[in-house]
Design a protein around this motif. Sequence first.
Motif, PDB file in Angstrom:
ATOM      1  N   GLU A  12       8.692   3.120  -0.960  1.00 42.32           N
ATOM      2  CA  GLU A  12       8.358   1.822  -0.379  1.00 42.32           C
ATOM      3  C   GLU A  12       9.137   0.692  -1.032  1.00 42.32           C
ATOM      4  N   LYS A  13       9.295   0.758  -2.340  1.00 41.87           N
ATOM      5  CA  LYS A  13      10.059  -0.276  -3.039  1.00 41.87           C
ATOM      6  C   LYS A  13      11.503  -0.290  -2.570  1.00 41.87           C
ATOM      7  N   GLY A  14      12.099   0.893  -2.441  1.00 42.53           N
ATOM      8  CA  GLY A  14      13.479   0.980  -1.951  1.00 42.53           C
ATOM      9  C   GLY A  14      13.618   0.448  -0.532  1.00 42.53           C
ATOM     10  N   ILE A  15      12.685   0.832   0.334  1.00 46.79           N
ATOM     11  CA  ILE A  15      12.705   0.349   1.716  1.00 46.79           C
ATOM     12  C   ILE A  15      12.513  -1.161   1.755  1.00 46.79           C
ATOM     13  N   SER A  16      11.611  -1.669   0.925  1.00 44.52           N
ATOM     14  CA  SER A  16      11.349  -3.113   0.898  1.00 44.52           C
ATOM     15  C   SER A  16      12.580  -3.890   0.459  1.00 44.52           C
ATOM     16  N   ILE A  58       4.802  -2.451   4.930  1.00 47.54           N
ATOM     17  CA  ILE A  58       5.179  -1.755   3.695  1.00 47.54           C
ATOM     18  C   ILE A  58       4.679  -2.554   2.487  1.00 47.54           C
ATOM     19  N   GLY A  59       4.835  -3.872   2.531  1.00 47.58           N
ATOM     20  CA  GLY A  59       4.361  -4.721   1.438  1.00 47.58           C
ATOM     21  C   GLY A  59       2.849  -4.701   1.300  1.00 47.58           C
ATOM     22  N   GLY A  60       2.140  -4.658   2.414  1.00 48.88           N
ATOM     23  CA  GLY A  60       0.682  -4.558   2.367  1.00 48.88           C
ATOM     24  C   GLY A  60       0.231  -3.267   1.708  1.00 48.88           C
ATOM     25  N   THR A 139      -0.771   4.559   6.826  1.00 48.33           N
ATOM     26  CA  THR A 139      -0.873   5.878   6.197  1.00 48.33           C
ATOM     27  C   THR A 139      -0.547   5.780   4.708  1.00 48.33           C
ATOM     28  N   PHE A 140       0.517   5.054   4.374  1.00 44.17           N
ATOM     29  CA  PHE A 140       0.844   4.842   2.960  1.00 44.17           C
ATOM     30  C   PHE A 140      -0.295   4.122   2.248  1.00 44.17           C
ATOM     31  N   ALA A 141      -0.879   3.127   2.907  1.00 44.77           N
ATOM     32  CA  ALA A 141      -1.992   2.383   2.315  1.00 44.77           C
ATOM     33  C   ALA A 141      -3.183   3.310   2.060  1.00 44.77           C
ATOM     34  N   ALA A 142      -3.457   4.225   2.987  1.00 44.45           N
ATOM     35  CA  ALA A 142      -4.569   5.164   2.808  1.00 44.45           C
ATOM     36  C   ALA A 142      -4.323   6.083   1.610  1.00 44.45           C
TER      37      ALA A 142
END
Length: 159
Positions: A12-16, A58-60, A139-142
């Motif tokens: 997520e960090k890379g994508i962000s 993604i940030g959330g 899904t990532f948040a879950a």
Amino acid sequence: MRTISHGISKIEKGISILLMFSMAIVVTLAVAFRYVLQSPLSWAGEISVFLLIWISFIGGSLGLKYKSQAAVTIVVEYIPENIKRMVMIVGHICMLLFLFILIYYSFTWILSPSVSYQKSTTLLVPMWIPYMAVPLGLTFAAVHLLSNLFDIFQKGESQ
């Protein structure tokens, strides 16, 4: 679960970083073309909106990983530790149930025929690509919430 959450957060960090950099370039180009060259880019607004949607979801998810969302914690700060733990567990379970409902309906929405045939107005990109930010981010948040919930259970066992 913690290792899965940590691995997802690295992705997520890379994508962000990539999305924020791309958005900065697109917006800068849009401003330069519009005001310096007097020839606006027709696609810049659409790309900016799509990038912002992806960055938001993604940030959330990353915000849930690092527990950095806005929260009212005054009640939780003044209750005893064992009750605080139960409140945290119930809160996480409620958030997970809500996320699972949203994930189900967002995947149903993405896979519906109306979305699969829909294209964006300027770039003619299939709309499932920008819309995929919703179920993926949720899904990532879950996963991050599950990891945080397991951490609450483990801390309770070690005390």
